[in-house]
Enzyme design. Structure first.
Site, short mmCIF file in Angstrom:
data_model
loop_
_atom_site.label_atom_id
_atom_site.label_comp_id
_atom_site.label_asym_id
_atom_site.label_seq_id
_atom_site.Cartn_x
_atom_site.Cartn_y
_atom_site.Cartn_z
N ASP A 54 0.87 -1.18 0.00
CA ASP A 54 0.00 0.00 0.00
C ASP A 54 0.90 1.23 0.00
OD1 ASP A 54 -2.41 -1.42 0.08
OD2 ASP A 54 -2.41 -1.50 2.27
N ASP A 71 -7.02 -1.34 -4.57
CA ASP A 71 -8.06 -0.93 -3.64
C ASP A 71 -8.96 0.14 -4.26
OD1 ASP A 71 -6.90 -2.62 -1.73
OD2 ASP A 71 -5.70 -1.00 -0.86
#
Length: 174
Positions: free
Chosen positions: A121, A137
């Site tokens: 991330d 995401d």
């Protein structure tokens, strides 16, 4: 070749392209963000910050790789099943595109989880202290929001029969 075969091939190619974009951005994150201070894009609002997420959304289920891999595999099969249940025609093109995006997001994070034991991330909304996320995401989040809008405001209830009654055939029986 039948139109549905071409549609499936185009969908497969789209998933490959979207997963490539996700994986490429994660490789860039490793190369330029890992072990580095955050890079502000909009000071105090948005920054790039490397994080290894060993859980699922919002960091839940930390360290539960097997459960997450099994769940993602099941979810992928479910998405493919529903993709082929979507009625043909231009009216359902938005629905098809959103299914492709959700599948791409699931596959992108699945690859990380299987290959690395964590998901990379790197996008952080500092202003609202939102959990760090990635391109995959974004695919999933944006698609789910748009699905909700389509189901609530665009498609009629009877048009969504394939979604709410997936085992009915075209004539309405099971």
């Amino acid at each position: 070749m039948k139109k549905s075969v071409w549609d499936a091939a185009a969908a497969f190619l789209a998933v490959i392209c979207l997963v490539f974009i996700d994986q490429w951005t994660k490789l860039l994150a490793v190369a330029y963000l890992k072990d580095q201070p955050a890079i502000p894009l909009i000071r105090g609002i948005l920054e790039l910050s490397y994080l290894e997420n060993r859980g699922a959304a919002f960091g839940i289920l930390q360290g539960q790789k097997i459960l997450l891999v099994l769940f993602t595999g099941f979810l992928t099969l479910l998405i493919v099943f529903f993709y082929f249940r979507i009625p043909e025609g231009k009216r359902f093109l938005p629905f098809r595109l959103l299914m492709i995006m959700v599948l791409s997001g699931a596959v992108g994070n699945f690859i990380d989880r299987c290959r690395l034991d964590y998901v990379i991330d790197f996008i952080y909304f500092k202003l609202i202290d939102f959990p760090v996320f990635n391109v995959a995401d974004c695919y999933v989040t944006i698609s789910v929001a748009l699905f909700a809008l389509l189901i609530l405001f665009f498609y009629r209830e009877e048009e969504m029969d394939f979604l709410f009654h997936p085992f009915k055939n075209k004539k309405g029986s099971v």
